[in-house]
Design a protein around this motif. Structure first.
Motif, PDB file in Angstrom:
ATOM      1  N   GLU A  89       0.876  -1.171   0.000  1.00 12.50           N
ATOM      2  CA  GLU A  89       0.000   0.000   0.000  1.00 12.50           C
ATOM      3  C   GLU A  89       0.912   1.220   0.000  1.00 12.50           C
ATOM      4  O   GLU A  89       1.888   1.261   0.741  1.00 12.50           O
ATOM      5  CB  GLU A  89      -0.853   0.068   1.271  1.00 12.50           C
ATOM      6  CG  GLU A  89      -1.992  -0.878   1.310  1.00 12.50           C
ATOM      7  CD  GLU A  89      -2.856  -0.692   2.564  1.00 12.50           C
ATOM      8  OE1 GLU A  89      -2.489   0.071   3.486  1.00 12.50           O
ATOM      9  OE2 GLU A  89      -3.903  -1.339   2.615  1.00 12.50           O
ATOM     10  N   THR A  91       0.869   5.674   0.022  1.00 12.42           N
ATOM     11  CA  THR A  91       0.048   6.808   0.406  1.00 12.42           C
ATOM     12  C   THR A  91       0.549   8.061  -0.297  1.00 12.42           C
ATOM     13  O   THR A  91       1.613   8.584   0.068  1.00 12.42           O
ATOM     14  CB  THR A  91       0.104   7.010   1.937  1.00 12.42           C
ATOM     15  OG1 THR A  91      -0.234   5.781   2.580  1.00 12.42           O
ATOM     16  CG2 THR A  91      -0.850   8.103   2.378  1.00 12.42           C
ATOM     17  N   HIS A 124      -1.241  -0.992  -4.425  1.00 12.68           N
ATOM     18  CA  HIS A 124      -2.474  -0.196  -4.388  1.00 12.68           C
ATOM     19  C   HIS A 124      -2.341   0.958  -3.396  1.00 12.68           C
ATOM     20  O   HIS A 124      -1.459   0.967  -2.543  1.00 12.68           O
ATOM     21  CB  HIS A 124      -3.673  -1.072  -4.042  1.00 12.68           C
ATOM     22  CG  HIS A 124      -3.524  -1.825  -2.767  1.00 12.68           C
ATOM     23  ND1 HIS A 124      -2.862  -3.027  -2.672  1.00 12.68           N
ATOM     24  CD2 HIS A 124      -3.921  -1.532  -1.513  1.00 12.68           C
ATOM     25  CE1 HIS A 124      -2.863  -3.448  -1.419  1.00 12.68           C
ATOM     26  NE2 HIS A 124      -3.491  -2.554  -0.690  1.00 12.68           N
ATOM     27  N   THR A 126      -3.275   3.283  -0.271  1.00 13.30           N
ATOM     28  CA  THR A 126      -3.814   3.113   1.076  1.00 13.30           C
ATOM     29  C   THR A 126      -5.264   3.598   1.072  1.00 13.30           C
ATOM     30  O   THR A 126      -5.534   4.723   0.646  1.00 13.30           O
ATOM     31  CB  THR A 126      -2.986   3.922   2.090  1.00 13.30           C
ATOM     32  OG1 THR A 126      -1.609   3.525   1.988  1.00 13.30           O
ATOM     33  CG2 THR A 126      -3.473   3.694   3.514  1.00 13.30           C
ATOM     34  N   PRO A 127      -6.200   2.759   1.500  1.00 16.09           N
ATOM     35  CA  PRO A 127      -7.625   3.137   1.446  1.00 16.09           C
ATOM     36  C   PRO A 127      -7.910   4.493   2.096  1.00 16.09           C
ATOM     37  O   PRO A 127      -7.414   4.796   3.179  1.00 16.09           O
ATOM     38  CB  PRO A 127      -8.312   2.003   2.204  1.00 16.09           C
ATOM     39  CG  PRO A 127      -7.401   0.828   2.024  1.00 16.09           C
ATOM     40  CD  PRO A 127      -6.008   1.409   2.042  1.00 16.09           C
ATOM     41  N   GLY A 128      -8.682   5.297   1.367  1.00 16.55           N
ATOM     42  CA  GLY A 128      -9.123   6.584   1.877  1.00 16.55           C
ATOM     43  C   GLY A 128      -8.128   7.728   1.757  1.00 16.55           C
ATOM     44  O   GLY A 128      -8.359   8.795   2.302  1.00 16.55           O
ATOM     45  N   GLU A 133      -8.757   6.869  -5.879  1.00 16.61           N
ATOM     46  CA  GLU A 133      -8.201   5.603  -5.388  1.00 16.61           C
ATOM     47  C   GLU A 133      -8.661   4.396  -6.206  1.00 16.61           C
ATOM     48  O   GLU A 133      -7.845   3.582  -6.648  1.00 16.61           O
ATOM     49  CB  GLU A 133      -8.605   5.459  -3.930  1.00 16.61           C
ATOM     50  CG  GLU A 133      -8.307   4.144  -3.279  1.00 16.61           C
ATOM     51  CD  GLU A 133      -8.915   4.076  -1.883  1.00 16.61           C
ATOM     52  OE1 GLU A 133      -9.209   2.948  -1.456  1.00 16.61           O
ATOM     53  OE2 GLU A 133      -9.095   5.114  -1.229  1.00 16.61           O
ATOM     54  N   HIS A 134      -9.957   4.290  -6.435  1.00 14.30           N
ATOM     55  CA  HIS A 134     -10.491   3.126  -7.151  1.00 14.30           C
ATOM     56  C   HIS A 134      -9.935   3.052  -8.576  1.00 14.30           C
ATOM     57  O   HIS A 134      -9.506   1.988  -9.033  1.00 14.30           O
ATOM     58  CB  HIS A 134     -12.021   3.163  -7.169  1.00 14.30           C
ATOM     59  CG  HIS A 134     -12.633   2.038  -7.948  1.00 14.30           C
ATOM     60  ND1 HIS A 134     -12.648   0.739  -7.491  1.00 14.30           N
ATOM     61  CD2 HIS A 134     -13.221   2.016  -9.170  1.00 14.30           C
ATOM     62  CE1 HIS A 134     -13.218  -0.042  -8.396  1.00 14.30           C
ATOM     63  NE2 HIS A 134     -13.582   0.715  -9.424  1.00 14.30           N
ATOM     64  N   ASN A 137      -6.152   2.152  -8.525  1.00 12.13           N
ATOM     65  CA  ASN A 137      -5.973   0.741  -8.166  1.00 12.13           C
ATOM     66  C   ASN A 137      -6.370  -0.179  -9.323  1.00 12.13           C
ATOM     67  O   ASN A 137      -5.712  -1.192  -9.564  1.00 12.13           O
ATOM     68  CB  ASN A 137      -6.777   0.400  -6.919  1.00 12.13           C
ATOM     69  CG  ASN A 137      -6.177   1.006  -5.661  1.00 12.13           C
ATOM     70  OD1 ASN A 137      -5.019   1.424  -5.651  1.00 12.13           O
ATOM     71  ND2 ASN A 137      -6.970   1.063  -4.606  1.00 12.13           N
TER      72      ASN A 137
END
Length: 167
Positions: A89, A91, A124, A126-128, A133-134, A137
């Motif tokens: 991940e 960021t 990918h 880091t979520p959020g 992001e989507h 990824n």
């Protein structure tokens, strides 16, 4: 082509998106153990080894590494040597970073070039932490898009500059 973010030249005279990023302290080098030096013993690939491979990748906009910008951290690297999987991940420094796909592609290329072929590499965001992001990824997970991006001579040159280590 992977996406419009990858088509832009980082040195194209455009104002930097994050002109004054926070700079973080680099981790020290990992000491090599006697077990790692023994060629007779199996040496599993671990999280720190993967982190060591990607920490010195250059940011496309700044003369800093991904580690110094806290884009990559060892805690966000997961390796399962037995199942031959690596997950990283990353960021971006700002939520709307247009270089996010390029950064992810650089990480993915470094790992593909460095690891045995048996490994499946997942890179990918880091979520959020990013507004797209989507989409980013999805691009990084699409083998055909990644392969097509690496056939683009200009893009490959930019990725290789990111991977060349500290200036």
């Amino acid at each position: 082509m992977v996406g419009p973010a990858l088509a832009a030249s980082p040195a194209g005279g455009v104002a930097l998106e994050n002109a004054n990023p926070l700079i973080y302290r680099r981790q020290g080098e990992r000491p090599v153990t006697a077990r790692e030096e023994d060629d007779e013993l199996p040496d599993a690939i671990d999280d720190r080894e993967i982190f060591d491979l990607i920490r010195s990748i250059n940011d496309p906009e700044h003369p800093l590494t991904l580690e110094e910008l806290n884009v990559v951290e060892q805690v966000r690297v997961k390796v399962n040597d037995a199942e031959s999987t690596v997950s990283v991940e990353f960021t971006p420094t700002i939520p709307h970073c247009s270089m996010a796909t390029l950064i992810g592609l650089s990480i993915k290329v470094k790992l593909i070039r460095s690891l045995p072929e048996r490994f499946k590499v997942d890179v990918h965001i880091t979520p959020g932490t990013h507004t797209s992001e989507h989409a980013v990824n999805k691009q990084l997970a699409d083998k055909e898009r990644v392969a097509a991006a690496l056939e683009n001579a200009h893009l490959l040159e930019v990725v290789n500059q990111c991977l060349s280590g500290r200036p």
